[in-house]
Design a protein around this motif. Structure first.
Motif, PDB file in Angstrom:
ATOM      1  N   ALA A  70      79.537 120.394  98.202  1.00 40.32           N
ATOM      2  CA  ALA A  70      78.615 120.343  99.012  1.00 40.32           C
ATOM      3  C   ALA A  70      77.094 119.992  98.486  1.00 40.32           C
ATOM      4  O   ALA A  70      76.170 119.541  99.349  1.00 40.32           O
ATOM      5  N   PRO A  71      76.978 119.792  97.208  1.00 42.99           N
ATOM      6  CA  PRO A  71      75.822 119.359  95.934  1.00 42.99           C
ATOM      7  C   PRO A  71      75.891 118.213  96.908  1.00 42.99           C
ATOM      8  O   PRO A  71      75.397 117.451  96.667  1.00 42.99           O
ATOM      9  N   LEU A  72      77.102 117.686  96.772  1.00 44.21           N
ATOM     10  CA  LEU A  72      77.216 116.010  96.587  1.00 44.21           C
ATOM     11  C   LEU A  72      76.714 115.658  97.857  1.00 44.21           C
ATOM     12  O   LEU A  72      75.602 114.292  98.239  1.00 44.21           O
ATOM     13  N   TYR A  73      77.368 116.031  98.808  1.00 50.32           N
ATOM     14  CA  TYR A  73      76.705 116.037  99.980  1.00 50.32           C
ATOM     15  C   TYR A  73      75.704 115.539 100.153  1.00 50.32           C
ATOM     16  O   TYR A  73      75.236 114.643 100.621  1.00 50.32           O
ATOM     17  N   THR A  74      74.924 116.607  99.916  1.00 51.65           N
ATOM     18  CA  THR A  74      72.990 116.819  99.812  1.00 51.65           C
ATOM     19  C   THR A  74      72.425 115.685  99.507  1.00 51.65           C
ATOM     20  O   THR A  74      72.029 115.060  99.960  1.00 51.65           O
ATOM     21  N   ALA A  79      69.981 110.460  98.908  1.00 52.86           N
ATOM     22  CA  ALA A  79      70.190 109.180  98.642  1.00 52.86           C
ATOM     23  C   ALA A  79      70.436 108.117 100.085  1.00 52.86           C
ATOM     24  O   ALA A  79      69.265 106.890  99.702  1.00 52.86           O
ATOM     25  N   LEU A  80      71.176 108.595 100.927  1.00 53.50           N
ATOM     26  CA  LEU A  80      70.570 107.699 102.319  1.00 53.50           C
ATOM     27  C   LEU A  80      69.267 108.116 103.773  1.00 53.50           C
ATOM     28  O   LEU A  80      68.942 105.892 103.569  1.00 53.50           O
ATOM     29  N   ARG A  81      67.832 109.164 102.987  1.00 51.81           N
ATOM     30  CA  ARG A  81      67.509 108.970 103.056  1.00 51.81           C
ATOM     31  C   ARG A  81      66.166 108.044 102.648  1.00 51.81           C
ATOM     32  O   ARG A  81      65.634 107.394 103.275  1.00 51.81           O
ATOM     33  N   GLN A  82      66.308 107.638 101.705  1.00 55.62           N
ATOM     34  CA  GLN A  82      66.008 106.951 100.971  1.00 55.62           C
ATOM     35  C   GLN A  82      65.853 105.152 100.815  1.00 55.62           C
ATOM     36  O   GLN A  82      64.720 104.510 100.608  1.00 55.62           O
ATOM     37  N   GLU A  83      67.034 105.253 101.795  1.00 54.24           N
ATOM     38  CA  GLU A  83      67.321 103.665 102.812  1.00 54.24           C
ATOM     39  C   GLU A  83      66.205 103.576 103.821  1.00 54.24           C
ATOM     40  O   GLU A  83      66.582 102.145 103.795  1.00 54.24           O
ATOM     41  N   PHE A  84      65.989 104.205 104.255  1.00 59.88           N
ATOM     42  CA  PHE A  84      64.895 103.944 105.434  1.00 59.88           C
ATOM     43  C   PHE A  84      63.416 104.212 105.765  1.00 59.88           C
ATOM     44  O   PHE A  84      62.955 104.874 104.510  1.00 59.88           O
ATOM     45  N   ARG A  85      62.591 103.275 106.116  1.00 56.82           N
ATOM     46  CA  ARG A  85      61.103 103.510 105.894  1.00 56.82           C
ATOM     47  C   ARG A  85      60.820 105.117 106.120  1.00 56.82           C
ATOM     48  O   ARG A  85      61.465 105.482 107.004  1.00 56.82           O
ATOM     49  N   SER A  86      59.706 104.922 105.717  1.00 62.26           N
ATOM     50  CA  SER A  86      59.379 106.521 105.384  1.00 62.26           C
ATOM     51  C   SER A  86      58.515 107.155 106.349  1.00 62.26           C
ATOM     52  O   SER A  86      59.158 108.269 106.712  1.00 62.26           O
TER      53      SER A  86
END
Length: 174
Positions: A70-74, A79-86
Motif C-alpha cells: 500500500a505505501p509502495l503503491y501510494t 511519482a507518476l503525478r509528478q510526470e504531468f503538468r501541474s
C-alpha cells in the motif's frame, strides 16, 4: 486494480521479466527487468517457458507483503503525478473486488487524497459484489460486460467532473 498491489512487487509476469519497485526507507526504487538467458529462450521455446515457470521464485503475498504494498503503491502514484503538468486534473480510479484483500486501501487512498489526488473506489459505486457479478460481468469470466463498461464509464466521468476544481478545459485551450 487490486492486482496492482501484487504486480508492483513482482519481478516477472508469466515468466517474463518486468520492471518492479520497492521502498527502501522513504526512497522509491524502480528496478529494470532482469533479463536472463532463460527469459530470452522463453520467448522462442515452449520447453524453456516451462522451465522458467518452474524455476522462478515467487513472492509470497502474505498479509505482511500486501500491507507493505500500500505505501509502495501510494509512492508510485505520487511519482507518476509528478510526470504531468501541474494543471493536469489527476485522479485515481480503483477497482478490485477481492483482489486486494489484506491491503489497507483506506490508508493508501487517504494518503493520496491528502496530496490532492481524488480517489474513486469504483466498487462501492457499482453496488455489492453479488450485484456486480450478476449485473456487470460476462457469463464466462470476470471481465465486465457492455452494461458494466457503461456503468463504470458513467461513474468515472461523473467523478472526474465533480472532483475537478474550476472549469473543464476545451479542445481549443489544450
Amino acid at each position: 486494480g487490486g492486482n496492482e498491489f501484487k504486480d508492483i512487487m513482482r519481478r516477472s509476469q508469466s515468466a517474463r521479466p518486468k520492471p518492479w519497485a520497492e521502498l527502501r526507507g522513504e526512497k522509491l526504487l524502480v528496478h529494470p527487468p532482469e533479463v536472463t538467458l532463460l527469459s530470452r529462450l522463453r520467448d522462442v521455446s515452449y520447453l524453456a517457458e516451462m522451465v522458467a515457470r518452474l524455476g522462478r521464485t515467487r513472492i509470497e503475498f502474505n498479509s505482511a507483503a500486501l500491507a507493505s504494498s500500500a505505501p509502495l503503491y501510494t509512492r508510485i502514484v505520487l511519482a507518476l503525478r509528478q510526470e504531468f503538468r501541474s494543471d493536469t486534473h489527476f485522479v485515481v480510479v480503483h477497482h478490485s473486488d477481492s483482489m486486494a484483500e489484506g491491503v489497507d486501501l483506506a490508508a493508501a487512498f487517504a494518503a493520496l487524497e491528502a496530496e490532492g489526488i481524488p480517489v474513486l473506489a469504483l466498487d462501492e459505486k457499482l453496488g455489492t459484489p453479488e450485484s456486480r457479478a450478476s449485473n456487470f460481468l460476462g457469463k464466462d469470466d470476470g471481465h465486465w460486460n457492455a452494461q458494466g463498461h457503461r456503468m463504470a464509464g458513467e461513474a468515472i466521468a461523473e467523478f472526474i467532473k465533480s472532483s475537478r476544481v474550476g472549469p473543464m478545459p476545451t479542445e481549443a485551450t489544450h
